[in-house]
Scaffold this active site. Structure first.
Site, mmCIF file in Angstrom:
data_model
loop_
_atom_site.group_PDB
_atom_site.id
_atom_site.type_symbol
_atom_site.label_atom_id
_atom_site.label_comp_id
_atom_site.label_asym_id
_atom_site.label_seq_id
_atom_site.Cartn_x
_atom_site.Cartn_y
_atom_site.Cartn_z
ATOM 1 N N GLU A 125 0.757 -1.392 -0.234
ATOM 2 C CA GLU A 125 -0.164 -0.165 0.091
ATOM 3 C C GLU A 125 0.981 2.226 0.067
ATOM 4 O O GLU A 125 2.177 1.013 0.464
ATOM 5 C CB GLU A 125 -1.409 -0.313 1.024
ATOM 6 C CG GLU A 125 -2.296 -0.415 1.169
ATOM 7 C CD GLU A 125 -2.735 0.482 0.246
ATOM 8 O OE1 GLU A 125 -2.607 2.384 -0.141
ATOM 9 O OE2 GLU A 125 -4.449 0.936 0.305
ATOM 10 N N ARG A 173 -7.780 2.116 13.138
ATOM 11 C CA ARG A 173 -6.103 2.500 12.734
ATOM 12 C C ARG A 173 -6.465 3.215 11.784
ATOM 13 O O ARG A 173 -6.819 3.455 10.898
ATOM 14 C CB ARG A 173 -5.618 1.191 12.872
ATOM 15 C CG ARG A 173 -5.897 0.681 11.163
ATOM 16 C CD ARG A 173 -4.577 -0.219 10.046
ATOM 17 N NE ARG A 173 -5.137 -0.674 9.594
ATOM 18 C CZ ARG A 173 -5.301 -0.652 7.968
ATOM 19 N NH1 ARG A 173 -4.962 0.859 7.472
ATOM 20 N NH2 ARG A 173 -5.601 -1.025 6.990
ATOM 21 N N ASN A 210 -5.221 5.378 7.433
ATOM 22 C CA ASN A 210 -4.833 4.346 6.900
ATOM 23 C C ASN A 210 -4.167 5.255 5.960
ATOM 24 O O ASN A 210 -2.933 6.077 5.931
ATOM 25 C CB ASN A 210 -6.396 4.120 6.935
ATOM 26 C CG ASN A 210 -6.472 2.967 5.193
ATOM 27 O OD1 ASN A 210 -5.851 1.771 4.891
ATOM 28 N ND2 ASN A 210 -7.160 3.128 4.451
ATOM 29 N N ASN A 241 -9.688 6.413 2.222
ATOM 30 C CA ASN A 241 -8.273 6.210 1.290
ATOM 31 C C ASN A 241 -7.645 7.360 0.288
ATOM 32 O O ASN A 241 -7.698 7.992 1.547
ATOM 33 C CB ASN A 241 -9.482 5.029 0.401
ATOM 34 C CG ASN A 241 -8.408 3.692 1.074
ATOM 35 O OD1 ASN A 241 -7.237 3.580 1.503
ATOM 36 N ND2 ASN A 241 -9.179 2.584 0.466
ATOM 37 N N ASP A 286 -9.742 2.621 -4.128
ATOM 38 C CA ASP A 286 -8.449 2.279 -2.965
ATOM 39 C C ASP A 286 -7.567 3.898 -3.392
ATOM 40 O O ASP A 286 -8.329 5.122 -3.448
ATOM 41 C CB ASP A 286 -7.823 1.320 -3.312
ATOM 42 C CG ASP A 286 -7.339 1.064 -1.806
ATOM 43 O OD1 ASP A 286 -7.134 1.682 -0.541
ATOM 44 O OD2 ASP A 286 -6.825 -0.548 -1.560
#
Length: 289
Positions: free
Chosen positions: A18, A99, A101, A145, A195
């Site tokens: 990521e 959490r 991101n 995101n 995403d």
């Protein structure tokens, strides 16, 4: 559909790659392995990669104006030098299923970063701006995101993944505050979900469609301009890089795949590169408080 040659970069295979971000000061790509708890720094074009294991879940990493790296691990932003954590910068309240991101610096180097709820409990996450602490600037989010800015900095593009949209905010560069929000593109016609995203030098918005095995480019008016198929089903983030910002880097995930899918997708979990035919724009380093 637009057929483009896609190649792996280096030989690292992440469990859940990521957070691709080009560090112009070192001409390397920062990216992370979320479930592997690691930050990677990959040189281009040789693919040599340095790995810094921080533990926990590491969702993003960015260069700073101090020559360090800020990494999002679990609920905290950490400052890292080499392979050492030198301090905690800020954090969000601890929650067993929440959490940090995806994120990124705005045109003035302010870091915006969001949270996600692991169970996708609607409306429980937020998008934050880093001042002397993390200040919420967009609330009612589920999986915060990808985000990116227009060339003049007056528009902020944003994906809250479960909405199946890419939205756009008016953005005040002076204050670092998102304003009016509207839909840029409805992506529900794709088998994937939005995403990570990035914006090219022509204003096109590139979106990694996780589970969909494709990248999408949307024009500034929201029209779907290109669909680029990929050899992985779970592309997760996308960033321009290389000496002239003419390469497009894509991270991908291995963890969600079955054993059979892993055999069919030998590049899953790898860092990928392609030539999109358009360049990106320089991204600033993060200005720490």
């Amino acid at each position: 559909m637009s057929s483009v040659a896609v190649e792996p970069v280096g030989d690292v295979r992440a469990r859940f790659g990521e957070g691709a971000f080009w560090d112009a000061s070192t001409e390397t790509l920062l990216w992370v392995d979320i479930t592997g708890g690691a930050v990677h720094r990959t040189s281009s074009p040789d693919g040599a990669t340095e790995r810094c294991v921080l533990g926990g879940e590491v969702a993003a990493a960015f260069p700073t104006t101090r020559g360090t790296v800020v990494a999002a691990r679990d609920n905290a932003l950490l400052e890292v030098v080499g392979t050492e954590i030198v301090g905690e910068i800020a954090g969000v309240p601890r929650h067993p299923r929440m959490r940090l991101n995806d994120g990124g610096p705005d045109p003035r180097g302010r870091l915006l970063i969001g949270t996600l709820h692991a169970d996708k409990d609607p409306g429980t996450a937020s998008l934050y701006r880093l001042d002397d602490r993390l200040v919420p600037v967009v609330t009612g989010v589920t999986v915060s995101n990808g985000l990116g800015w227009s060339q003049d900095g007056r528009l902020l593009y944003y994906a809250d993944t479960p909405t199946l949209r890419v939205d756009v905010f008016d953005y005040d560069v002076g204050t670092g505050l998102p304003g009016a929000r509207r839909t840029l593109a409805d992506v529900s016609d794709s088998p994937g979900r939005p995403d990570g995203l990035t914006v090219d030098a022509e204003g096109g918005v590139w979106v990694a469609m996780v589970r969909g095995g494709e990248l999408r480019r949307y024009a500034p008016d929201g029209k779907l301009d290109r669909v680029v198929p990929l050899p992985v089903s779970h592309p997760t983030s996308v960033a321009f890089g290389g000496a002239d910002l003419g390469d497009l880097f894509v991270t991908s995930a291995l963890d969600p795949l079955s054993a059979a899918e892993r055999e069919q997708q030998p590049l899953a979990g790898r860092l990928l590169r392609l030539d999109p035919g358009v360049r990106g724009s320089p991204a600033p380093s993060v200005l720490l408080p």
